[in-house]
Design an enzyme around this catalytic site. Structure first.
Site, mmCIF file in Angstrom:
data_model
loop_
_atom_site.group_PDB
_atom_site.id
_atom_site.type_symbol
_atom_site.label_atom_id
_atom_site.label_comp_id
_atom_site.label_asym_id
_atom_site.label_seq_id
_atom_site.Cartn_x
_atom_site.Cartn_y
_atom_site.Cartn_z
ATOM 1 C CB SER A 13 -0.952 -0.002 1.197
ATOM 2 O OG SER A 13 -0.236 -0.191 2.395
ATOM 3 C CD1 TRP A 14 5.335 3.889 3.312
ATOM 4 C CD2 TRP A 14 3.760 5.155 2.376
ATOM 5 N NE1 TRP A 14 5.671 5.219 3.507
ATOM 6 C CE2 TRP A 14 4.722 6.016 2.939
ATOM 7 C CE3 TRP A 14 2.665 5.739 1.702
ATOM 8 C CZ2 TRP A 14 4.632 7.405 2.866
ATOM 9 C CZ3 TRP A 14 2.584 7.132 1.637
ATOM 10 C CH2 TRP A 14 3.559 7.938 2.209
ATOM 11 N NE ARG A 33 10.081 -11.408 -4.328
ATOM 12 C CZ ARG A 33 11.308 -11.456 -4.818
ATOM 13 N NH1 ARG A 33 11.536 -11.825 -6.060
ATOM 14 N NH2 ARG A 33 12.342 -11.137 -4.062
ATOM 15 N N GLY A 135 6.605 9.435 8.432
ATOM 16 C CA GLY A 135 5.668 10.393 9.012
ATOM 17 C C GLY A 135 4.340 9.711 9.259
ATOM 18 C CB ALA A 139 -0.698 3.565 2.309
ATOM 19 C CE LYS A 190 4.960 3.498 12.426
ATOM 20 N NZ LYS A 190 3.883 2.809 11.725
ATOM 21 C CB VAL A 278 4.510 -7.557 6.959
ATOM 22 C CG1 VAL A 278 5.522 -7.488 8.094
ATOM 23 C CG2 VAL A 278 4.825 -8.704 6.025
ATOM 24 C CD GLU A 280 8.149 -4.262 8.642
ATOM 25 O OE1 GLU A 280 8.881 -4.883 9.432
ATOM 26 O OE2 GLU A 280 8.325 -4.262 7.407
HETATM 27 P P1 13P Z 1 0.808 0.094 10.084
HETATM 28 O O1 13P Z 1 1.934 -0.735 9.526
HETATM 29 O O2 13P Z 1 0.481 -0.240 11.506
HETATM 30 O O3 13P Z 1 -0.418 0.022 9.212
HETATM 31 O O4 13P Z 1 1.348 1.596 10.141
HETATM 32 C C1 13P Z 1 1.026 2.519 9.171
HETATM 33 C C2 13P Z 1 1.932 3.665 9.263
HETATM 34 O O5 13P Z 1 3.127 3.509 9.366
HETATM 35 C C3 13P Z 1 1.332 5.013 9.219
HETATM 36 O O6 13P Z 1 2.287 6.025 9.210
#
Ligand code: 13P
Length: 330
Positions: A13-14, A33, A135, A139, A190, A278, A280
């Site tokens: 997504s990101w 992939r 930041g 996403a 975080k 995932v 993280e």
């Molecule tokens: P998640 O991996 O918990 O969805 O975190 C999203 C995120 O990093 C927002 O900045």
């Protein structure tokens, strides 16, 4: 002057949301992939697996040919899960031209080596300038065009400023910094605290509890971050407090959802099967415990999260532990 070719590694997504922004500013190729994701982006301009039908920039192209994606890159953006980075970068190494700068989007730490991902980049692709973008960046909100911002940290301020122009849009503001360590550590840590907040939310502990956990988490995160070489003020900025608030409160956060579901009695394998992505924090919790010991930084919240994830502790007991062990002075 020719606009630089941007390559984004990772069709999650990101990676897709950032690639869509970059495609407004420069020719951008996304490597994934998964063939269905590549076809989705090229033919329908969406990534339906991770971002439903949110429209991506039609100029964005996708490929699953890693060699081609790497060989044409003037700027490389890394958006694969933390534990896959070394493998993908090792495959990429022989095709990447020597001067190409690398920006990591990865919010994790490598298990085993305990390295930050920019350190993994430096080991696998020596000599490349490498930094990190981080930041409060859920996403799907950015892909939907809601206002957001992030910090891009590169060792060299001028390089940060030139890359800033590639990764921003009118609705996505990119600030620059030279504190790569601080911005990167904040992004990795975080997630663990979002799992802790999820425990509270899953137990319906209430708003005071959530605010307490987020506030105390910021303190833990900052202490370890400073001990690892980050700058104190980074942790009250977008990459620190900003991302902590977003991840600890968003219904879209994978890490927070892991915490909620654990508190509701689900097992980790059940939750991971449900998420199909995932989270993280699950991977980085034991690494952070090792780092907290190494740097002599007490991290009671992270310790409870690690105990639930890896040592058979329950979320209810973790919450009792957190409250019992809270120090009397801030
Ligand atoms: P998640 O991996 O918990 O969805 O975190 C999203 C995120 O990093 C927002 O900045």
């Amino acid at each position: 002057m020719r606009r630089p070719n941007v390559t984004v590694l990772g069709g999650g997504s990101w990676g897709s949301a950032i690639a869509s922004i970059a495609a407004r500013n420069a020719p951008t190729l996304l490597w994934a992939r998964d063939e269905a994701t590549v076809a989705d982006i090229n033919e329908r301009h969406v990534n339906s697996r991770y971002l439903d039908d949110l429209p991506l920039n039609p100029a964005l192209r996708a490929t699953n040919d890693l060699e081609h994606a790497i060989a044409t890159a003037d700027v490389l953006v890394l958006g694969v899960p933390s534990q896959a980075c070394r493998g993908v970068l090792t495959e990429a190494a022989e095709h990447l031209r020597p001067w190409v700068p690398i920006v990591s989007l990865v919010k994790g730490l490598e298990q085993g080596s305990r390295l930050r991902i920019t350190e993994v980049v430096r080991e696998t692709l020596p000599g490349h300038p490498v930094g990190v973008l981080n930041g409060p960046n859920i996403a799907r909100e950015i892909a939907a065009g809601y206002a957001a911002a992030a910090t891009l940290a590169m060792p060299d301020q001028q390089q940060a400023e030139s890359l800033q122009n590639l990764l921003r849009s009118t609705m996505f503001r990119v600030y620059t910094s030279t504190d790569v360590v601080g911005v990167e550590v904040a992004g990795a840590l975080k997630n663990i605290f979002a799992i802790a907040t999820g425990f509270g939310d899953g137990l319906e502990a209430g708003d005071n509890t959530r605010a307490m956990v987020i506030t105390r988490s910021l303190r833990e995160l900052s202490r370890l971050g400073v001990a690892m070489g980050g700058h104190e003020q980074t942790f009250s900025g977008l990459a620190g407090m900003g991302d902590l608030i977003a991840t600890c409160t968003s219904p879209h956060s994978r890490n927070r959802r892991v915490g909620i579901r654990l508190a509701q009695g689900k097992t980790l394998p059940e939750i991971e099967a449900e998420l199909k992505q995932v989270a993280e924090g699950v991977k980085s919790a034991p690494v952070v415990m090792e780092l907290s010991r190494e740097h002599g930084v007490e991290m009671p919240i992270a310790r409870e999260v690690d105990a639930v994830l890896n040592h058979g502790q329950t979320a209810v007991r973790a919450y009792r532990g957190l409250l019992r062990e809270a120090p009397e002075h801030e």
